[in-house]
Design an enzyme around this catalytic site. Structure first.
Site, PDB file in Angstrom:
ATOM      1  N   GLU A   7      13.859  31.087  87.903  1.00 56.39           N
ATOM      2  CA  GLU A   7      13.321  31.154  89.259  1.00 56.39           C
ATOM      3  C   GLU A   7      14.265  31.852  90.228  1.00 56.39           C
ATOM      4  O   GLU A   7      13.862  32.360  91.265  1.00 56.39           O
ATOM      5  CB  GLU A   7      13.026  29.727  89.739  1.00 56.39           C
ATOM      6  CG  GLU A   7      12.180  29.650  90.983  1.00 56.39           C
ATOM      7  CD  GLU A   7      11.426  28.334  91.084  1.00 56.39           C
ATOM      8  OE1 GLU A   7      10.931  27.838  90.054  1.00 56.39           O
ATOM      9  OE2 GLU A   7      11.336  27.810  92.200  1.00 56.39           O
ATOM     10  N   ASP A 109      11.813  26.591  87.433  1.00 58.58           N
ATOM     11  CA  ASP A 109      12.060  25.176  87.731  1.00 58.58           C
ATOM     12  C   ASP A 109      10.979  24.275  87.138  1.00 58.58           C
ATOM     13  O   ASP A 109       9.825  24.661  86.998  1.00 58.58           O
ATOM     14  CB  ASP A 109      12.127  24.948  89.251  1.00 58.58           C
ATOM     15  CG  ASP A 109      13.378  25.568  89.859  1.00 58.58           C
ATOM     16  OD1 ASP A 109      14.211  26.096  89.090  1.00 58.58           O
ATOM     17  OD2 ASP A 109      13.507  25.530  91.097  1.00 58.58           O
ATOM     18  N   TYR A 319      22.443  22.365  93.349  1.00 59.57           N
ATOM     19  CA  TYR A 319      21.241  22.896  93.990  1.00 59.57           C
ATOM     20  C   TYR A 319      20.731  21.941  95.077  1.00 59.57           C
ATOM     21  O   TYR A 319      20.485  20.768  94.809  1.00 59.57           O
ATOM     22  CB  TYR A 319      20.165  23.102  92.918  1.00 59.57           C
ATOM     23  CG  TYR A 319      18.977  23.861  93.423  1.00 59.57           C
ATOM     24  CD1 TYR A 319      19.104  25.167  93.846  1.00 59.57           C
ATOM     25  CD2 TYR A 319      17.728  23.262  93.461  1.00 59.57           C
ATOM     26  CE1 TYR A 319      18.012  25.872  94.310  1.00 59.57           C
ATOM     27  CE2 TYR A 319      16.629  23.956  93.914  1.00 59.57           C
ATOM     28  CZ  TYR A 319      16.776  25.262  94.342  1.00 59.57           C
ATOM     29  OH  TYR A 319      15.699  25.949  94.800  1.00 59.57           O
TER      30      TYR A 319
END
Length: 691
Positions: A7, A109, A319
């Site tokens: 992604e 993801d 993240y």
DNA sequence: GCAAGGTC
């Protein structure tokens, strides 16, 4: 060659390094990085990994619908929708790589949007190389750790088209409702060009939350109440006690109590109570919890998110867009602690935890597959972070991580009951007796308040007794962190979008200030929607959509069925709007007019308004008393002008805020000759000279 | 020039 599609670039890089070890070769097409390597786990198979930029396609209406004036908004409900490449360089690089590949592995993801992004990318790849269709696999990982990524690539499965189609249904419904209603509202009120009035499935219910709170505040009738305090002296020193009746509703009663206590001159302790309470360490950070913590340190939500992004890209935190509040098993907590032990501020705490045989992290209520909770991945060196704000946020994340592994804290609540002239008084307070996790995470810690250690029967002397006159307060306005939390509770927006939805409401002139208050335009918009198209202004529309998306993902409904049903609902909402177009436009236009009032004219007291000159087309502030009063002030010609509801302390003219997109908003008073502007004028003059 | 969802 096997083509792996992720992604984002950071994920591509990480996966390449996990699967390829030290022999990753970096390549690029159209400035899009490609990572080539041989997968040692897979017979030294040639692989290439490419990172997308989230969605690479954009949903839109065909060209013939682009003129707002020529197309009736109703026509958008059943119009065809098309998906056009938006990240063009990425699409080109992806197609180029697809040409070389004989297998494609979608490694976006592990959530619904990830599935959709994967299907979009696959479609582009197949356009370039139809043979790829025969060999498509899906890797699902919930953390970019070595264990988790190698597991995912050894258990490759298939794409879930139903899940991706559920995402497509959301895309379609959002654009259909958003475009139709945005155009309808803008046309009905003649707000075209960059002044358009937007409406959407997420933004409108969010605005409604803010408006509801404001209307509650306006309807609130403050009630007076009175508090009685006694300043006392004792063998343990001076302290202040409050009458046990916290709020007297009747003034006479407060005064009677006050007089009695004053006359008594002394009193005694009638009771001592002490209780202990455990305080559990907090759950791991997901985006919402992080944003709330960061905004309570004084950052705006958008800034907090931005800072976290910077730290993530710099390799200092994991993240930052995640719903998860449970550390996955594959996450090596000791490895993170070992990293943290290199920090001069937090190293000691990390080492203390490392010395333990067992680590038991807290768990939050939400457990998801998208990403791990936010944790520190590196310790920045002295010059590594740009400014204090970055440091503040890094420490917040690192300390939170330590806290989730810490021991319970213990607080002690103490209370003294006193009798002064037969009137009951109390002193209460609490303090931390065992710090536990609070030693590492001081943010939520309240100050210790000590209660004098007197025993039952102890004498106290009265120094003074006084009364404080107060009023009940309306419910407070929402701060940005609180609003994001409310959005999450109502299912509005996602971890990655909530802050930008709020930012949009600011940029569109629906809300202002912090804590957040709606503008009159915002209030009017919600009134109009509530009256004639209430579905779009309520969180239930999203809740219903979520249910239907689950049905699509489970194979119980098709995307077509869900979108068509939504279209029918919109048709009926549209009828209701069309039938009441004048009334509704009236409400909104009135709101817009009210927002043009900048304050009182310093010369005659009447209202000053933003006016656009018919002759020069320029805008200025003029007095509504014209022609009797000819007060006018110039205005910047670009951006949005909003009243700040106060006057300049220097020149006494109303202060306004100017908001220009992609610029920092600024405040100014209307008087161009105000002494506060000297400095600015000088700078400008010297700049002019220089050029 | 519309939405909301990704990511930079």
């Amino acid at each position: 060659m096997k083509l792996i599609v992720t992604e984002k670039d950071t994920a591509a890089k990480k996966i390449a390094s996990i699967l390829g070890g030290n022999d990753v070769e970096k390549d690029s097409f159209y400035k899009v990085p490609i990572y080539r390597f041989k997968n040692s786990l897979d017979g030294d198979e040639e692989c290439a990994c490419i990172g997308l930029k989230g969605h690479i396609l954009q949903l839109e209406y065909p060209e013939e619908y682009s003129d707002w004036r020529k197309v009736e908004p109703r026509a958008l409900i059943d119009a065809e929708l098309i998906k056009a490449p938006s990240a063009k360089a990425v699409v080109r690089a992806l197609k180029k790589m697809a040409g070389e590949a004989d297998q494609i592995i979608i490694a976006t993801d592990f959530d619904r949007e990830g599935e959709l992004i994967g299907v979009e990318a696959l479609k582009q790849a197949i356009e370039a190389n139809p043979d790829l269709e025969k060999d498509v696999l899906r890797a699902r990982y919930s953390a970019l750790t070595k264990d988790e990524v190698t597991r995912a690539f050894s258990e490759l499965s298939d794409l879930s088209y139903p899940l991706a189609y559920a995402g497509e249904a959301r895309q379609d419904i959002d654009l259909i409702w958003g475009a139709t209603l945005t155009r309808f509202m803008s046309l009905a009120t003649s707000r075209l060009g960059n002044q358009f009035l937007s409406v959407g499935r997420v933004q409108s219910p969010t605005l409604a939350l803010i408006v509801e709170r404001e209307l509650e505040r306006r309807a609130f009738k403050p009630e007076p109440y009175w508090q009685v305090f006694a300043d006392l002296d004792s063998s343990e020193g001076a302290f202040r006690a409050r009458h046990k009746t916290n709020r007297f509703k009747v003034l006479k009663e407060a005064d009677a109590a006050l007089e009695k206590a004053k006359a008594a001159g002394s009193g005694r302790v009638t009771g001592v109570k002490s209780t202990r309470k455990k305080i559990k360490p907090p759950a791991p950070f997901n985006t919402t919890a992080y944003t709330k913590a960061a905004t309570s340190m004084g950052l705006t939500a958008a800034r907090a998110i931005r800072l976290a992004e910077d730290l993530y890209l710099g390799g200092f935190i994991s993240y930052p867009r995640t719903d998860n509040t449970v550390y996955p098993k594959s996450l090596d907590l000791r490895e993170i602690l070992t990293e943290l032990s290199g920090s001069s501020e937090l190293g000691a705490a990390a080492k203390q935890l490392l010395a333990r045989d067992q680590l038991t992290p807290t768990r939050g209520k939400k457990q998801t597959t998208d990403h791990p909770p936010i944790y520190p991945v590196g310790v920045p060196g002295p010059g590594d972070l740009r400014d204090d704000a970055h440091w503040k946020v890094w420490f917040l994340v690192a300390r939170r991580f330590l806290a989730t592994l810490g021991d319970e804290a213990v607080s002690e609540s103490n209370r003294l009951d006193l009798s002064i002239g037969d009137e009951p008084f109390v002193v209460s307070g609490s303090r931390i007796v065992e710090e536990g996790w609070l030693a590492w995470y001081p943010y939520s810690r309240s100050k210790d308040d000590e209660v004098p250690r007197l025993e039952e029967g102890a004498e106290v002397s009265v120094v003074d007794v006084h009364r404080e006159d107060k009023e009940t307060q309306p419910p407070g306005r929402y701060g940005q962190g609180r609003l994001i939390e409310l959005m999450e509770q109502n299912g509005l927006g996602t971890k990655a979008t909530r802050h930008s939805i709020i930012q949009n409401l600011y940029d569109r002139g629906y809300i202002r200030n912090t804590p957040i208050e709606p503008t009159e335009t915002g209030i009017a918009m919600i009134r109009a929607l509530n009256d004639y198209a209430s579905l779009i202004a309520k969180p239930e529309m999203t809740a219903e959509l979520e249910k239907e998306m689950s049905s699509i993902a489970d194979g119980d409904m098709t995307k077509q069925q869900v979108v068509d049903r939504s279209r029918e609902l919109l048709h009926s909402a549209y009828e209701s709007l069309e039938d009441n177009k004048e009334a509704l436009a009236d409400v909104i236009v009135k709101g817009i007019q009210e927002d043009k009032v900048m304050g009182a004219c310093p010369n005659c007291g009447k209202q000053l308004r933003v006016i656009r000159s018919k002759k020069t087309k320029k805008r200025f502030v003029g007095c509504e008393g014209y022609p009797d009063c000819s007060t006018t002030y110039p205005l910047p010609q670009r951006g949005m002008v909003m009243s700040m509801g106060k006057q300049c302390p220097e020149c006494d003219t109303p202060m306004v805020k100017v908001i220009v997109p992609r610029r920092r908003p600024w405040r100014l008073c209307l008087d161009p000759d105000c002494p506060t502007k000297e400095e600015y004028k000088k700078k400008k003059a010297s700049k002019r000279k220089a050029s």
